[in-house]
Design a protein around this motif. Structure first.
Motif, PDB file in Angstrom:
ATOM      1  N   THR A 145       0.811  -1.224   0.000  1.00  0.00           N
ATOM      2  CA  THR A 145       0.000   0.000   0.000  1.00  0.00           C
ATOM      3  C   THR A 145       0.842   1.270   0.000  1.00  0.00           C
ATOM      4  OG1 THR A 145      -0.108   0.254   2.415  1.00  0.00           O
ATOM      5  CG2 THR A 145      -1.676  -1.252   1.397  1.00  0.00           C
ATOM      6  N   GLU A 146       2.159   1.116   0.012  1.00  0.00           N
ATOM      7  CA  GLU A 146       3.050   2.262   0.208  1.00  0.00           C
ATOM      8  C   GLU A 146       2.783   3.402  -0.772  1.00  0.00           C
ATOM      9  OE1 GLU A 146       7.861   3.227   0.514  1.00  0.00           O
ATOM     10  OE2 GLU A 146       7.154   1.174   0.152  1.00  0.00           O
ATOM     11  N   TYR A 147       2.574   3.085  -2.029  1.00  0.00           N
ATOM     12  CA  TYR A 147       2.392   4.127  -3.045  1.00  0.00           C
ATOM     13  C   TYR A 147       0.938   4.279  -3.483  1.00  0.00           C
ATOM     14  CZ  TYR A 147       7.456   3.767  -3.230  1.00  0.00           C
ATOM     15  OH  TYR A 147       8.794   3.739  -2.893  1.00  0.00           O
ATOM     16  N   ARG A 148       0.028   3.689  -2.722  1.00  0.00           N
ATOM     17  CA  ARG A 148      -1.387   3.799  -3.072  1.00  0.00           C
ATOM     18  C   ARG A 148      -2.049   4.902  -2.259  1.00  0.00           C
ATOM     19  NH1 ARG A 148      -3.947  -0.349  -6.047  1.00  0.00           N
ATOM     20  NH2 ARG A 148      -2.427  -1.866  -6.818  1.00  0.00           N
ATOM     21  N   GLU A 149      -3.033   5.545  -2.859  1.00  0.00           N
ATOM     22  CA  GLU A 149      -3.691   6.687  -2.232  1.00  0.00           C
ATOM     23  C   GLU A 149      -5.196   6.455  -2.155  1.00  0.00           C
ATOM     24  OE1 GLU A 149      -2.699   9.880  -4.783  1.00  0.00           O
ATOM     25  OE2 GLU A 149      -0.562   9.903  -4.286  1.00  0.00           O
ATOM     26  N   THR A 206      -8.979   8.785  -1.391  1.00  0.00           N
ATOM     27  CA  THR A 206      -9.523  10.143  -1.307  1.00  0.00           C
ATOM     28  C   THR A 206      -9.615  10.595   0.138  1.00  0.00           C
ATOM     29  OG1 THR A 206     -10.792   9.770  -3.336  1.00  0.00           O
ATOM     30  CG2 THR A 206     -11.464  11.614  -1.932  1.00  0.00           C
ATOM     31  N   TYR A 207     -10.101   9.701   0.998  1.00  0.00           N
ATOM     32  CA  TYR A 207     -10.169   9.975   2.432  1.00  0.00           C
ATOM     33  C   TYR A 207      -9.053   9.212   3.118  1.00  0.00           C
ATOM     34  CZ  TYR A 207     -14.801  11.613   1.105  1.00  0.00           C
ATOM     35  OH  TYR A 207     -15.842  12.268   0.498  1.00  0.00           O
ATOM     36  N   GLU A 208      -8.251   9.890   3.930  1.00  0.00           N
ATOM     37  CA  GLU A 208      -7.061   9.288   4.519  1.00  0.00           C
ATOM     38  C   GLU A 208      -7.380   8.029   5.324  1.00  0.00           C
ATOM     39  OE1 GLU A 208      -4.922  12.182   6.739  1.00  0.00           O
ATOM     40  OE2 GLU A 208      -3.954  13.039   4.972  1.00  0.00           O
ATOM     41  N   LYS A 209      -8.480   8.038   6.078  1.00  0.00           N
ATOM     42  CA  LYS A 209      -8.838   6.886   6.912  1.00  0.00           C
ATOM     43  C   LYS A 209      -9.132   5.646   6.084  1.00  0.00           C
ATOM     44  CE  LYS A 209     -13.330   9.073   7.083  1.00  0.00           C
ATOM     45  NZ  LYS A 209     -12.786  10.251   6.392  1.00  0.00           N
ATOM     46  N   ASP A 210      -9.508   5.848   4.802  1.00  0.00           N
ATOM     47  CA  ASP A 210      -9.795   4.702   3.953  1.00  0.00           C
ATOM     48  C   ASP A 210      -8.538   3.885   3.654  1.00  0.00           C
ATOM     49  OD1 ASP A 210     -12.439   5.297   3.913  1.00  0.00           O
ATOM     50  OD2 ASP A 210     -12.474   6.154   1.891  1.00  0.00           O
ATOM     51  N   LYS A 211      -7.362   4.448   3.924  1.00  0.00           N
ATOM     52  CA  LYS A 211      -6.120   3.693   3.764  1.00  0.00           C
ATOM     53  C   LYS A 211      -6.146   2.466   4.674  1.00  0.00           C
ATOM     54  CE  LYS A 211      -1.944   3.799   1.788  1.00  0.00           C
ATOM     55  NZ  LYS A 211      -0.896   4.761   2.131  1.00  0.00           N
ATOM     56  N   ALA A 212      -6.774   2.612   5.843  1.00  0.00           N
ATOM     57  CA  ALA A 212      -6.915   1.479   6.777  1.00  0.00           C
ATOM     58  C   ALA A 212      -8.097   0.601   6.385  1.00  0.00           C
ATOM     59  CB  ALA A 212      -7.082   1.994   8.201  1.00  0.00           C
ATOM     60  N   TYR A 213      -9.245   1.226   6.091  1.00  0.00           N
ATOM     61  CA  TYR A 213     -10.459   0.459   5.803  1.00  0.00           C
ATOM     62  C   TYR A 213     -10.305  -0.418   4.550  1.00  0.00           C
ATOM     63  CZ  TYR A 213     -12.629   3.719   9.115  1.00  0.00           C
ATOM     64  OH  TYR A 213     -12.945   4.458  10.232  1.00  0.00           O
ATOM     65  N   ALA A 225      -7.099   5.237  12.684  1.00  0.00           N
ATOM     66  CA  ALA A 225      -7.673   4.095  11.975  1.00  0.00           C
ATOM     67  C   ALA A 225      -6.622   3.016  11.742  1.00  0.00           C
ATOM     68  CB  ALA A 225      -8.268   4.552  10.645  1.00  0.00           C
ATOM     69  N   LEU A 226      -5.410   3.420  11.371  1.00  0.00           N
ATOM     70  CA  LEU A 226      -4.330   2.456  11.154  1.00  0.00           C
ATOM     71  C   LEU A 226      -3.910   1.787  12.458  1.00  0.00           C
ATOM     72  CD1 LEU A 226      -2.129   4.377   8.546  1.00  0.00           C
ATOM     73  CD2 LEU A 226      -3.397   2.247   8.162  1.00  0.00           C
ATOM     74  N   THR A 227      -3.945   2.543  13.552  1.00  0.00           N
ATOM     75  CA  THR A 227      -3.626   1.957  14.858  1.00  0.00           C
ATOM     76  C   THR A 227      -4.638   0.885  15.228  1.00  0.00           C
ATOM     77  OG1 THR A 227      -2.554   3.990  15.641  1.00  0.00           O
ATOM     78  CG2 THR A 227      -3.350   2.439  17.320  1.00  0.00           C
ATOM     79  N   ARG A 228      -5.929   1.184  15.018  1.00  0.00           N
ATOM     80  CA  ARG A 228      -6.971   0.191  15.324  1.00  0.00           C
ATOM     81  C   ARG A 228      -6.811  -1.044  14.445  1.00  0.00           C
ATOM     82  NH1 ARG A 228     -12.323   0.881  14.749  1.00  0.00           N
ATOM     83  NH2 ARG A 228     -12.225   2.527  13.169  1.00  0.00           N
TER      84      ARG A 228
END
Length: 283
Positions: free
Chosen positions: A178-182, A184-191, A212-215
């Protein structure tokens, strides 16, 4: 799970299936969201044909029909995003929906020309265009690449994991994808990673990405270790203490010690715990 069906008159009908009744064969669309995407409400009010996103739905339906599939799924119009409960359930089920799809079609509008062989047999120019597609840099499309047994980039089939299963890859390795993936909403990086790690966390829209990433990491750690008492305990036994036969204490303290030990030779360590010993008496 709502599935679309392409009719002979060119229109679509939609059917809702509950868990256990979902058809075994269906196609699914993977794409980047763009302008004028068709929502469930648009599909119901009949104004969708004039919208730019309608062409993707039409493409998916026609391709599914060519592949002999009756049903197909498109995220933009098969989820009621105004219903927070349905949205949360869909996000937590999405990896499985892609995994069970008979066909996964990847729609790449920024790859404008089909693959052709040059005079020397090289396809370097086309491969470069293909690899630069925005689809490869979006967070949500990672699971859409990994989950299906195979995906079709229009006419180009490829096996996502080369026959491997996700558990063959370490947590760190899957995180690195996921390092270079984006998103639209930052929290969706975790979801967007829930299915890749086969975990569930409640969706809290409004929380920050780091939280979100911590959870997510906490859930992954618990899933990896389980909830064994030993994972949170340190070894402790009176038998390791010299002159233990001289160990004395008040009756209430002895009761508490026996409760803490629980007969399994271990105790939980809490912040501020301290064992003091003066001579052979605990106070």
């Amino acid at each position: 799970m709502r599935l679309l069906q392409y009719n002979n008159d060119g229109d679509f009908t939609q059917t809702e299936f509950f868990e256990g009744d979902i058809p075994k064969k269906y196609a699914i669309l993977s794409h980047r969201w763009g302008a004028e995407e068709v929502t469930l409400a648009d599909l119901k009010n009949g104004n969708c044909k004039r919208m730019a996103g309608y062409s993707k739905i039409q493409f998916c339906g026609e391709q599914a029909k060519r592949d002999g599939l009756q049903y197909f799924w498109v995220d933009t119009c098969c989820i009621d995003k105004s219903n927070s409960t349905e949205l949360a359930e869909a996000i937590n089920s999405m990896f499985r929906w892609y995994q069970h799809a008979t066909k996964c079609y990847v729609y790449l509008p920024d790859v404008s020309r089909p693959r052709t062989n040059s005079a020397d047999g090289s396809n370097e120019d086309w491969v470069s265009i293909f690899r630069k597609s925005e689809w490869f840099r979006r967070g949500w499309t990672l699971q859409e690449l990994i989950a299906p047994a195979s995906v079709d980039f229009f006419w180009i089939p490829t096996t996502a994991l080369g026959g491997s299963v996700l558990s063959d890859f370490s947590v760190a390795e899957r995180m690195s994808w996921t390092e270079y993936r984006e998103t639209t909403y930052e929290k969706d990086k975790a979801y967007s990673l829930l299915g890749i790690f086969d975990v569930y966390i409640p969706l809290i829209y409004g929380e920050k990405k780091d939280r979100a990433l911590t959870r997510l990491r906490e859930k992954i750690d618990k899933a990896s270790r389980g909830f064994k008492h030993e994972d949170f305990s340190v070894s402790f036994s009176l038998s390791d203490i010299s002159d233990v036969e001289h160990f004395v204490a008040r009756k209430t303290e002895l009761v508490e010690i026996h409760k803490a030990l629980g007969g399994n030779g271990s105790r939980r360590r809490r912040k501020g715990d301290r064992t003091s010993r003066s001579g052979d008496t605990v106070v």
